[in-house]
Design a protein around this motif. Structure first.
Motif, PDB file in Angstrom:
ATOM      1  N   ALA A   1       5.055   3.301  -6.966  1.00 49.72           N
ATOM      2  CA  ALA A   1       4.176   2.226  -7.430  1.00 49.72           C
ATOM      3  C   ALA A   1       4.690   1.664  -8.751  1.00 49.72           C
ATOM      4  CB  ALA A   1       2.750   2.749  -7.583  1.00 49.72           C
ATOM      5  N   TYR A   2       5.084   2.534  -9.652  1.00 55.43           N
ATOM      6  CA  TYR A   2       5.617   2.105 -10.955  1.00 55.43           C
ATOM      7  C   TYR A   2       6.884   1.271 -10.786  1.00 55.43           C
ATOM      8  CZ  TYR A   2       7.669   2.503 -15.635  1.00 55.43           C
ATOM      9  OH  TYR A   2       8.230   2.223 -16.850  1.00 55.43           O
ATOM     10  N   ALA A   3       7.804   1.745  -9.937  1.00 55.00           N
ATOM     11  CA  ALA A   3       9.060   1.022  -9.719  1.00 55.00           C
ATOM     12  C   ALA A   3       8.808  -0.347  -9.099  1.00 55.00           C
ATOM     13  CB  ALA A   3       9.992   1.846  -8.831  1.00 55.00           C
ATOM     14  N   ALA A   4       7.911  -0.392  -8.106  1.00 57.61           N
ATOM     15  CA  ALA A   4       7.607  -1.665  -7.452  1.00 57.61           C
ATOM     16  C   ALA A   4       6.965  -2.647  -8.427  1.00 57.61           C
ATOM     17  CB  ALA A   4       6.686  -1.427  -6.254  1.00 57.61           C
ATOM     18  N   LEU A   5       6.097  -2.157  -9.295  1.00 65.83           N
ATOM     19  CA  LEU A   5       5.461  -3.017 -10.290  1.00 65.83           C
ATOM     20  C   LEU A   5       6.474  -3.530 -11.306  1.00 65.83           C
ATOM     21  CD1 LEU A   5       2.218  -0.914 -10.809  1.00 65.83           C
ATOM     22  CD2 LEU A   5       2.276  -3.299 -10.034  1.00 65.83           C
ATOM     23  N   MET A   6       7.342  -2.666 -11.764  1.00 63.10           N
ATOM     24  CA  MET A   6       8.344  -3.071 -12.752  1.00 63.10           C
ATOM     25  C   MET A   6       9.292  -4.126 -12.190  1.00 63.10           C
ATOM     26  SD  MET A   6       7.872  -1.714 -15.709  1.00 63.10           S
ATOM     27  CE  MET A   6       9.460  -1.954 -16.477  1.00 63.10           C
TER      28      MET A   6
ATOM     29  N   GLU B   1      -7.338   7.577  -8.755  1.00 64.08           N
ATOM     30  CA  GLU B   1      -7.963   6.634  -9.672  1.00 64.08           C
ATOM     31  C   GLU B   1      -7.287   6.671 -11.040  1.00 64.08           C
ATOM     32  OE1 GLU B   1     -12.126   7.494  -9.653  1.00 64.08           O
ATOM     33  OE2 GLU B   1     -12.468   6.502  -7.706  1.00 64.08           O
ATOM     34  N   ALA B   2      -6.901   7.860 -11.480  1.00 61.00           N
ATOM     35  CA  ALA B   2      -6.233   7.987 -12.768  1.00 61.00           C
ATOM     36  C   ALA B   2      -4.850   7.329 -12.744  1.00 61.00           C
ATOM     37  CB  ALA B   2      -6.108   9.461 -13.157  1.00 61.00           C
ATOM     38  N   GLU B   3      -4.108   7.517 -11.658  1.00 61.64           N
ATOM     39  CA  GLU B   3      -2.785   6.902 -11.548  1.00 61.64           C
ATOM     40  C   GLU B   3      -2.893   5.373 -11.564  1.00 61.64           C
ATOM     41  OE1 GLU B   3      -0.040   8.274 -11.911  1.00 61.64           O
ATOM     42  OE2 GLU B   3      -0.064  10.312 -11.147  1.00 61.64           O
ATOM     43  N   ALA B   4      -3.859   4.843 -10.824  1.00 66.92           N
ATOM     44  CA  ALA B   4      -4.040   3.393 -10.781  1.00 66.92           C
ATOM     45  C   ALA B   4      -4.430   2.847 -12.157  1.00 66.92           C
ATOM     46  CB  ALA B   4      -5.090   3.014  -9.740  1.00 66.92           C
ATOM     47  N   LEU B   5      -5.292   3.573 -12.858  1.00 63.68           N
ATOM     48  CA  LEU B   5      -5.733   3.139 -14.182  1.00 63.68           C
ATOM     49  C   LEU B   5      -4.564   3.159 -15.171  1.00 63.68           C
ATOM     50  CD1 LEU B   5      -8.310   2.265 -15.689  1.00 63.68           C
ATOM     51  CD2 LEU B   5      -8.643   4.670 -16.312  1.00 63.68           C
ATOM     52  N   ASP B   6      -3.786   4.221 -15.116  1.00 61.42           N
ATOM     53  CA  ASP B   6      -2.639   4.344 -16.015  1.00 61.42           C
ATOM     54  C   ASP B   6      -1.625   3.230 -15.751  1.00 61.42           C
ATOM     55  OD1 ASP B   6      -1.031   5.405 -17.985  1.00 61.42           O
ATOM     56  OD2 ASP B   6      -0.317   7.095 -16.784  1.00 61.42           O
ATOM     57  N   LEU B   7      -1.346   2.949 -14.494  1.00 62.65           N
ATOM     58  CA  LEU B   7      -0.434   1.860 -14.143  1.00 62.65           C
ATOM     59  C   LEU B   7      -1.002   0.504 -14.572  1.00 62.65           C
ATOM     60  CD1 LEU B   7       0.570   3.097 -10.587  1.00 62.65           C
ATOM     61  CD2 LEU B   7       2.161   2.795 -12.495  1.00 62.65           C
ATOM     62  N   GLY B   8      -2.280   0.316 -14.322  1.00 62.59           N
ATOM     63  CA  GLY B   8      -2.920  -0.948 -14.672  1.00 62.59           C
ATOM     64  C   GLY B   8      -2.864  -1.256 -16.151  1.00 62.59           C
ATOM     65  N   HIS B   9      -2.933  -0.209 -16.976  1.00 57.70           N
ATOM     66  CA  HIS B   9      -2.892  -0.415 -18.418  1.00 57.70           C
ATOM     67  C   HIS B   9      -1.548  -0.968 -18.886  1.00 57.70           C
ATOM     68  CE1 HIS B   9      -6.320   2.716 -19.156  1.00 57.70           C
ATOM     69  NE2 HIS B   9      -6.761   1.558 -18.699  1.00 57.70           N
ATOM     70  N   GLY B  10      -0.526  -0.848 -18.043  1.00 59.45           N
ATOM     71  CA  GLY B  10       0.786  -1.345 -18.424  1.00 59.45           C
ATOM     72  C   GLY B  10       1.153  -2.680 -17.818  1.00 59.45           C
ATOM     73  N   VAL B  11       0.237  -3.299 -17.091  1.00 62.38           N
ATOM     74  CA  VAL B  11       0.546  -4.560 -16.410  1.00 62.38           C
ATOM     75  C   VAL B  11       0.969  -5.651 -17.387  1.00 62.38           C
ATOM     76  CG1 VAL B  11      -0.509  -6.459 -15.091  1.00 62.38           C
ATOM     77  CG2 VAL B  11      -0.776  -4.107 -14.314  1.00 62.38           C
ATOM     78  N   GLN B  12       0.454  -5.604 -18.610  1.00 57.43           N
ATOM     79  CA  GLN B  12       0.829  -6.605 -19.612  1.00 57.43           C
ATOM     80  C   GLN B  12       2.350  -6.661 -19.822  1.00 57.43           C
ATOM     81  OE1 GLN B  12      -0.879  -5.971 -23.481  1.00 57.43           O
ATOM     82  NE2 GLN B  12       0.512  -7.390 -24.490  1.00 57.43           N
ATOM     83  N   PHE B  13       3.014  -5.538 -19.578  1.00 58.51           N
ATOM     84  CA  PHE B  13       4.435  -5.426 -19.909  1.00 58.51           C
ATOM     85  C   PHE B  13       5.340  -5.522 -18.678  1.00 58.51           C
ATOM     86  CE2 PHE B  13       1.868  -2.718 -22.743  1.00 58.51           C
ATOM     87  CZ  PHE B  13       1.950  -3.516 -23.886  1.00 58.51           C
TER      88      PHE B  13
ATOM     89  N   ALA C   1       0.855  -1.190   0.000  1.00 57.49           N
ATOM     90  CA  ALA C   1       0.000   0.000   0.000  1.00 57.49           C
ATOM     91  C   ALA C   1       0.889   1.237   0.000  1.00 57.49           C
ATOM     92  CB  ALA C   1      -0.920   0.011   1.214  1.00 57.49           C
ATOM     93  N   ILE C   2       0.553   2.184  -0.846  1.00 58.23           N
ATOM     94  CA  ILE C   2       1.302   3.431  -0.932  1.00 58.23           C
ATOM     95  C   ILE C   2       0.356   4.576  -0.613  1.00 58.23           C
ATOM     96  CG2 ILE C   2       2.599   4.977  -2.452  1.00 58.23           C
ATOM     97  CD1 ILE C   2       3.497   2.479  -4.002  1.00 58.23           C
ATOM     98  N   VAL C   3       0.707   5.337   0.409  1.00 61.33           N
ATOM     99  CA  VAL C   3      -0.120   6.465   0.855  1.00 61.33           C
ATOM    100  C   VAL C   3       0.407   7.730   0.201  1.00 61.33           C
ATOM    101  CG1 VAL C   3      -0.939   7.785   2.837  1.00 61.33           C
ATOM    102  CG2 VAL C   3      -0.585   5.306   3.025  1.00 61.33           C
TER     103      VAL C   3
END
Length: 334
Positions: free
Chosen positions: A38-43, A61-73, A26-28
């Motif tokens: 969040a991006y670094a942890a996901l990568m 919500e926008a940040e989460a959506l933008d990050l989620g769109h890149g999960v494929q990669f 969780a990131i506050v």
């Protein structure tokens, strides 16, 4: 013959699949630092679920959506964002990045009052929904905020600590590597003390490869690390954040990568030695203050502090840093 429980191809019952735990981060704060972390942890595949919390509904919500769109990669993960603190429920690690934004020319200490007020409001709510999480305070001034957070939350010192000088030590190693012409991964050196103006490099214990840094004579014409060179590097480590803030408004990439290293150390129980900011108890005679020294970090949170040998000047500098932080903490009633 079975007892009626559905069995999948791996031999796990459906009920087992439902209760099986996966790592949750969780990131506050969904600002520059929080979103980049969040991006670094996901990568890096640090956690299976990454949850962003911020009071700015549209932004989080926008940040989460933008990050989620890149999960494929990137390594598979779930990404969620919300203005409801329940999104942090049952997190394994909570990274606290929310706080007042540092303005150009403003010291980290000047940020303290507004940020401590935010911690007083948000941290108890976080502990209520994620009581077993390891909490890592990233918001500046991180040492003061960490000390205040311990007092506010009542959490044990191993469960809540600050990101400390993990980034500063990375900056130090980068500059030494630039001067010597070796890979940064072969430079082993720490910044200790405050994450700020009174921090100090521990030159006497630093090495390049297996060569003590103070004995380094140079390669490829780089020359030795003289007192003048070391002083210049130390100043640049302290001033680099101010330069970055002046130029782009915030530091976010390097601190996000430093934060992801802490996250992995906890979630993967790596038992890494990192210069995090934690509550000291008679460390070289220093107690009741949060500052950074090399510390064992794993699933237990902040573990043993390494009794690194220090020169007289280094030990004196560490005590000065502790005194300065303790004075600021007292001025805020802690």
């Amino acid at each position: 013959m079975t007892d009626g429980t559905d069995i999948d191809e791996e031999g796990l019952g459906a009920s087992d699949r439902r209760v099986r735990r996966t790592s949750k981060l969780a990131i506050v704060g969904a600002g520059a630092v929080g979103a980049t972390m969040a991006y670094a942890a996901l990568m890096r595949g640090a956690a299976r679920t990454v949850a962003l919390y911020d009071i700015n509904t549209a932004k989080v919500e926008a940040e989460a959506l933008d990050l989620g769109h890149g999960v494929q990669f990137m390594p598979m993960a779930d990404v969620v964002g919300s203005d409801d603190i329940a999104v942090c429920a049952d997190a394994d690690v909570v990274m606290f990045t929310a706080g007042a934004k540092q303005r150009p020319g403003q010291t980290r200490i000047e940020l303290a009052e507004a940020t401590i007020g935010l911690v007083k409001k948000v941290l108890p709510e976080l502990v209520a929904v994620a009581p077993d999480a390891t909490y890592v305070m990233v918001t500046n001034p991180v040492d003061i905020v960490t000390y205040a957070a311990l007092k506010i939350s009542g959490l044990p010192p191993n469960q809540l600590f600050g990101s400390g000088t993990v980034l500063d030590s990375s900056r130090l190693r980068y500059l030494v590597a630039q001067h010597t012409g070796v890979a940064v991964q072969n430079v082993h050196a720490y910044i200790a003390g405050e994450h700020g103006d009174t921090e100090l490099p521990l030159w006497s214990s630093a090495t390049i490869g297996s060569v003590p840094l103070l004995d380094w004579q140079g390669l490829h014409g780089s020359g030795p690390l003289t007192r003048e060179v070391r002083d210049r590097i130390a100043r640049e480590v302290v001033e680099s954040a101010y330069r970055i803030i002046e130029g782009k408004g915030a530091t976010n990439y390097a601190i996000a990568l430093a934060g992801s290293r802490i996250i992995e150390a906890v979630l993967k129980d790596e038992r890494r030695i990192l210069p995090i900011s934690s509550l000291l108890d008679d460390y070289h005679g220093i107690s009741d203050v949060c500052l950074s020294v090399p510390t064992l970090v794993g699933s237990f949170g902040a573990g043993d502090r390494l009794p690194i040998p220090m020169s007289v000047d280094e030990l004196s500098g560490l005590h000065r840093s502790a005194d300065a932080l303790r004075e600021v903490a007292r001025s805020f009633g802690f």
